[in-house]
Structure formats: C-alpha cells, structure tokens
Design a protein around this motif. Structure first.
Motif, PDB file in Angstrom:
ATOM      1  N   LEU A 167       0.827  -1.206   0.000  1.00 44.72           N
ATOM      2  CA  LEU A 167       0.000   0.000   0.000  1.00 44.72           C
ATOM      3  C   LEU A 167       0.863   1.257   0.000  1.00 44.72           C
ATOM      4  CD1 LEU A 167      -2.835   1.209   0.123  1.00 44.72           C
ATOM      5  CD2 LEU A 167      -2.770   0.947   2.614  1.00 44.72           C
ATOM      6  N   ILE A 168       1.922   1.270   0.808  1.00 42.66           N
ATOM      7  CA  ILE A 168       2.827   2.426   0.851  1.00 42.66           C
ATOM      8  C   ILE A 168       3.449   2.669  -0.516  1.00 42.66           C
ATOM      9  CG2 ILE A 168       5.034   3.242   1.805  1.00 42.66           C
ATOM     10  CD1 ILE A 168       4.194   1.791   4.433  1.00 42.66           C
ATOM     11  N   ALA A 169       3.741   1.587  -1.249  1.00 38.48           N
ATOM     12  CA  ALA A 169       4.335   1.725  -2.593  1.00 38.48           C
ATOM     13  C   ALA A 169       3.380   2.363  -3.581  1.00 38.48           C
ATOM     14  CB  ALA A 169       4.764   0.348  -3.100  1.00 38.48           C
ATOM     15  N   SER A 170       2.095   2.460  -3.227  1.00 40.51           N
ATOM     16  CA  SER A 170       1.107   3.130  -4.071  1.00 40.51           C
ATOM     17  C   SER A 170       0.793   4.538  -3.581  1.00 40.51           C
ATOM     18  CB  SER A 170      -0.190   2.309  -4.105  1.00 40.51           C
ATOM     19  OG  SER A 170       0.030   1.020  -4.602  1.00 40.51           O
ATOM     20  N   VAL A 171       1.449   4.935  -2.492  1.00 30.65           N
ATOM     21  CA  VAL A 171       1.141   6.223  -1.868  1.00 30.65           C
ATOM     22  C   VAL A 171       2.330   7.173  -1.880  1.00 30.65           C
ATOM     23  CG1 VAL A 171       0.474   7.322   0.311  1.00 30.65           C
ATOM     24  CG2 VAL A 171      -0.637   5.191  -0.403  1.00 30.65           C
ATOM     25  N   ASP A 187       6.186   8.050  -3.412  1.00 28.43           N
ATOM     26  CA  ASP A 187       7.138   7.749  -4.498  1.00 28.43           C
ATOM     27  C   ASP A 187       8.597   7.820  -4.054  1.00 28.43           C
ATOM     28  OD1 ASP A 187       7.528  10.473  -4.212  1.00 28.43           O
ATOM     29  OD2 ASP A 187       6.879  11.006  -6.235  1.00 28.43           O
ATOM     30  N   ARG A 188       8.841   7.967  -2.746  1.00 27.58           N
ATOM     31  CA  ARG A 188      10.225   8.015  -2.257  1.00 27.58           C
ATOM     32  C   ARG A 188      10.787   6.629  -1.955  1.00 27.58           C
ATOM     33  NH1 ARG A 188       9.459  12.166   2.565  1.00 27.58           N
ATOM     34  NH2 ARG A 188       7.584  10.866   2.760  1.00 27.58           N
ATOM     35  N   VAL A 189       9.974   5.593  -2.116  1.00 31.23           N
ATOM     36  CA  VAL A 189      10.434   4.226  -1.918  1.00 31.23           C
ATOM     37  C   VAL A 189      11.060   3.731  -3.214  1.00 31.23           C
ATOM     38  CG1 VAL A 189       9.708   1.864  -1.412  1.00 31.23           C
ATOM     39  CG2 VAL A 189       8.682   3.778  -0.161  1.00 31.23           C
ATOM     40  N   GLN A 190      12.354   3.355  -3.162  1.00 28.22           N
ATOM     41  CA  GLN A 190      13.057   2.921  -4.373  1.00 28.22           C
ATOM     42  C   GLN A 190      12.717   1.487  -4.778  1.00 28.22           C
ATOM     43  OE1 GLN A 190      14.855   5.246  -2.299  1.00 28.22           O
ATOM     44  NE2 GLN A 190      14.226   6.557  -3.997  1.00 28.22           N
ATOM     45  N   ALA A 191      12.411   0.628  -3.811  1.00 28.11           N
ATOM     46  CA  ALA A 191      12.099  -0.766  -4.113  1.00 28.11           C
ATOM     47  C   ALA A 191      11.125  -1.283  -3.071  1.00 28.11           C
ATOM     48  CB  ALA A 191      13.375  -1.614  -4.105  1.00 28.11           C
ATOM     49  N   VAL A 192      10.232  -2.199  -3.499  1.00 30.30           N
ATOM     50  CA  VAL A 192       9.254  -2.761  -2.571  1.00 30.30           C
ATOM     51  C   VAL A 192       9.199  -4.271  -2.761  1.00 30.30           C
ATOM     52  CG1 VAL A 192       7.322  -2.348  -4.175  1.00 30.30           C
ATOM     53  CG2 VAL A 192       6.881  -2.624  -1.716  1.00 30.30           C
ATOM     54  N   LEU A 211       3.475   3.357  -7.410  1.00 28.25           N
ATOM     55  CA  LEU A 211       4.369   4.460  -7.753  1.00 28.25           C
ATOM     56  C   LEU A 211       5.814   3.997  -7.919  1.00 28.25           C
ATOM     57  CD1 LEU A 211       2.967   7.224  -5.350  1.00 28.25           C
ATOM     58  CD2 LEU A 211       2.387   6.805  -7.740  1.00 28.25           C
ATOM     59  N   VAL A 212       6.131   2.833  -7.375  1.00 30.78           N
ATOM     60  CA  VAL A 212       7.462   2.250  -7.548  1.00 30.78           C
ATOM     61  C   VAL A 212       7.540   1.640  -8.945  1.00 30.78           C
ATOM     62  CG1 VAL A 212       9.067   0.490  -6.705  1.00 30.78           C
ATOM     63  CG2 VAL A 212       7.654   1.771  -5.082  1.00 30.78           C
ATOM     64  N   PRO A 213       8.589   1.930  -9.730  1.00 30.45           N
ATOM     65  CA  PRO A 213       8.686   1.373 -11.089  1.00 30.45           C
ATOM     66  C   PRO A 213       8.623  -0.152 -11.094  1.00 30.45           C
ATOM     67  CG  PRO A 213      10.339   3.084 -10.743  1.00 30.45           C
ATOM     68  CD  PRO A 213       9.721   2.821  -9.416  1.00 30.45           C
ATOM     69  N   LYS A 214       8.130  -0.711 -12.187  1.00 32.54           N
ATOM     70  CA  LYS A 214       7.918  -2.159 -12.286  1.00 32.54           C
ATOM     71  C   LYS A 214       9.185  -2.950 -12.000  1.00 32.54           C
ATOM     72  CE  LYS A 214       6.603  -5.786 -15.569  1.00 32.54           C
ATOM     73  NZ  LYS A 214       6.107  -6.099 -16.928  1.00 32.54           N
ATOM     74  N   GLU A 215      10.324  -2.485 -12.505  1.00 32.11           N
ATOM     75  CA  GLU A 215      11.571  -3.237 -12.336  1.00 32.11           C
ATOM     76  C   GLU A 215      12.072  -3.203 -10.899  1.00 32.11           C
ATOM     77  OE1 GLU A 215      12.612   0.959 -13.736  1.00 32.11           O
ATOM     78  OE2 GLU A 215      11.125  -0.601 -14.221  1.00 32.11           O
ATOM     79  N   ARG A 216      11.393  -2.455 -10.027  1.00 31.19           N
ATOM     80  CA  ARG A 216      11.803  -2.388  -8.626  1.00 31.19           C
ATOM     81  C   ARG A 216      10.734  -2.975  -7.696  1.00 31.19           C
ATOM     82  NH1 ARG A 216      15.024   3.418  -8.199  1.00 31.19           N
ATOM     83  NH2 ARG A 216      16.409   3.046  -9.983  1.00 31.19           N
ATOM     84  N   ARG A 217       9.880  -3.823  -8.247  1.00 29.90           N
ATOM     85  CA  ARG A 217       8.860  -4.530  -7.466  1.00 29.90           C
ATOM     86  C   ARG A 217       9.171  -6.018  -7.497  1.00 29.90           C
ATOM     87  NH1 ARG A 217       4.252  -2.514 -11.402  1.00 29.90           N
ATOM     88  NH2 ARG A 217       4.846  -0.316 -11.546  1.00 29.90           N
TER      89      ARG A 217
END
Length: 386
Positions: free
Chosen positions: A259-263, A265-270, A322-328
């Motif tokens: 959920l945080i990764a959708s809220v 954008d300062r998270v680089q990877a999830v 908000l985290v780019p696909k390659e970082r999920r």
C-alpha cells in the motif's frame, strides 16, 4: 530453523506453478506445510473472533448499526476516487524524534550500532467522526522503530514491517536475516505497526489486538495510520541524509508495504512477502472468525456489496503503484494458508506481472529462505548501491 533445503523459483509467464509442475519433494513440502498452516490459522482466527465480540454486541444496538453503515459508505466513497493523496494525506511536519541505545542483545545480534527511536504520531483519522476516538489511543499514538546504523552512514536503508502479532525486534531481525543485510552494507529500520508492541494500549491481551478490535472503521483507520506514520519515518530518514529506501514486510506488513508503494514515491524498491491484499476475501476461510464476521454483518444488516466496496479503501489493488515495475518483487509460499498464494498472484497481476518468487513453504516456515534472500539481494543491489 533447520528446514529442508527444497528450493523455490521465480514464477513463469502464467504465474505460479501448477501442482503437476512441482517435483515430488516440493509437493510433499507444500502439502505438509499447508496442513500445519491451517492449524496456525485456526488459532489466530480464534483470537480475532474474540476481539470481535464487543462489536458483535454493538451490532444489536440500532444506533451503532446505523453508524457502522455510515462508516462503510464513507470509506466506499473514498475508495471509489482511487486517489491515494485523498485517502492517505501526507504528514505536514517533520517528527521530533528521540533516540536511545538499544539493549546489548540487539547490538550483539546486529554486530553494530543500534538505537530505539520514537516520536509522537501526527496522524488524524481520515474519517472526522473517528478523530476523537483515535486521539484517545495514548500508547498507539507514539511511533516506535529500531534503527541499525553504520558509523560512516547514512547508508541505503532496508525498512522492514512485521506481520500481525509479530512485532518483537529480535524475532524480525533473526527471521529476515537482517544482520546479513547489515553486513552487506545496508542500514536497517524495523518499524512497529499501530497497536503492536509498545504501541499496544494498556490492557491489550496481545500485541495487535487493537488493530481489529474497533470494528471495520477502526481497522481502516489503523491502516491509514500505518501508512501515515511510516511516511513520517521516511521524512526522518531523509532528514538524516538517507536517499535510498527499500521496503519489505511480511503478511500484514507485506500488505502495508504494498500500500505504501502506491502512496509514496520516495520508496526505491518494494518487496511484499506473503502479503494479504484482499482481507475480506481471506477471512472467509478463517474459521471461526469468518462465522463471527458473518453473524456481525447479519445482525447489523450490512450490505455485502457496500462492505466489499469499503474494503477497497486500504487495498493496494485499488491504487496504481508508484514504484517502477523493475523495482517490485513479490514473494509467496505455495503452502501458505494464512495469506494464500492466490493473494500474491492478484497483486502480481495488478503490478503488471513484475518479478515474482515462490518457495515451497507456508506462512511461517519459509523453506529454503536463503534462496529468496539471495534473490532479494541481487534484485536490490544495482539501484540501491549504484
């Protein structure tokens, strides 16, 4: 824990493997771990059922039943906008953080510098009708975390969110092999969810009791506070000079991380680990909690469609990542019956079929865990230490 070394793998184009695709050993581990998980699930569901008893009694009162219907409509309307900025307003001020050295055992486990930090939560309930109630949770409104820092820091930071009832720092440090990540160059931060650990209100029978003890609206606000307080934690990390944050979490912590990764954008990877993403669907299999929920809904006259719409408020499936696909990266256990792998697969579909790793274990017994820890390390290294 001494567990069989039966490796998992990344999911294929079709998602998780079918049973016929597994080796005989893998099927044996999946089946046996699933049986063990059902026993654990029943125990946890019994605790949850007990926490619902007060709200069940409240369902008999017409005034409380009407209020619950109003709450459901409020969150359903909020969810329909699919706007994370509206659902989860950002903190407006930096937290005033106090820090003190952790106990010697924590420093011995980390083999480094460990501090326990705390600050007052600035969270205001998103539903105005619940603000006074939420302000009254004195212990819960103090945020706690443990911070492992290198002397020459700040370093790229791996943040970890525990699961339901699983808040002890020592348990999470060992379970996630955090000393290894620390020695690999990461700073580490262990974040405590609302109503867990030191945030549990006085008289709570167990860590996490308050998360589900105040009806649906209380749980929705607990999720809102979990997101808000972690964003305050990011503010603190940035203030100290941290510029790269990776976020992982297990079970309820995986749900929160997604959920945080959708809220924010300062998270680089999830990296959600055995996440639940549709709690309403999951609890249908959790006997006896499922019977308690059904009875409470019957007594209060809750509309099933309205209830489903309201649960979307805090679901990561309701918002674009908000985290780019390659970082999920999503991790799940094929034998998991608390957070069934189908839940992780729903998130994988919503997240554009990003990296997806499975292991042949259950919710707690992560068979061949070193396999996915190495997968996490390879996944994060290039953009966390570039």
């Amino acid at each position: 824990m001494p567990v069989p070394d039966v490796p998992g793998a990344d999911a294929g184009l079709r998602g998780l493997p079918r049973r016929v695709d597994l080796t005989t050993r893998q099927r044996l581990i999946v089946d046996s771990s699933a049986v063990a998980d059902i026993a654990l699930r029943t125990g946890i569901a019994s605790l949850l059922a007990a926490t619902m008893l007060p709200s069940l009694a409240g369902g008999l009162r017409r005034s409380q039943s009407r209020a619950e219907q109003e709450y459901l409509r409020f969150y359903a309307e909020l969810a329909s906008a699919k706007d994370p900025a509206l659902s989860f307003p950002a903190p407006t001020s930096l937290p005033r953080v106090s820090s003190r050295p952790a106990n010697p055992l924590a420093e011995w486990v980390a083999k480094g510098n460990v501090h326990n930090i705390r600050f007052n939560s600035s969270f205001e309930a998103v539903n105005p009708a619940l603000r006074e109630q939420c302000r009254g949770f004195a212990r819960n409104n103090v945020v706690h975390a443990q911070h492992w820092r290198h002397e020459d820091g700040p370093r790229p930071t791996l943040c970890v969110i525990h699961g339901f009832m699983g808040s002890p720092y020592l348990f999470n440090g060992l379970f996630f092999s955090l000393p290894w990540f620390y020695r690999s160059g990461y700073d580490v931060l262990l974040y405590v969810l609302p109503f867990h650990g030191n945030r549990a209100e006085k008289g709570s029978p167990f860590s996490g009791h308050g998360f589900f003890a105040n009806g649906f609206a209380g749980s929705a606000e607990a999720m809102g506070q979990a997101v808000h307080d972690f964003r305050s934690m990011i503010d603190y990390l940035e203030f100290t000079g941290v510029d790269r944050i990776a976020l992982t979490g297990m079970s309820l912590g995986g749900y929160t991380a997604a959920l945080i990764a959708s809220v924010d954008d300062r998270v680089q990877a999830v990296i959600p680990n055995v996440p639940v993403v549709t709690p309403d669907r999951t609890v249908d299999e959790w006997f006896p909690a499922n019977k308690m929920v059904a009875l409470r809904n019957f007594l209060s006259g809750t509309d099933a469609e309205l209830s489903t719409a309201a649960t979307q408020y805090s679901s990561p499936l309701n918002y674009a990542p908000l985290v780019p696909k390659e970082r999920r990266l999503i991790i799940t256990g094929l034998g998991d019956r608390l957070a069934p792998p189908e839940q992780a697969e729903l998130l994988w579909e919503h997240w554009d079929r990003c990296a997806f790793h499975w292991f042949p274990g259950n919710h707690i017994l992560h068979v061949s865990q070193p396999d996915y820890l190495r997968r996490m390390t390879r996944f994060m290294h290039d953009f966390m230490f570039d």
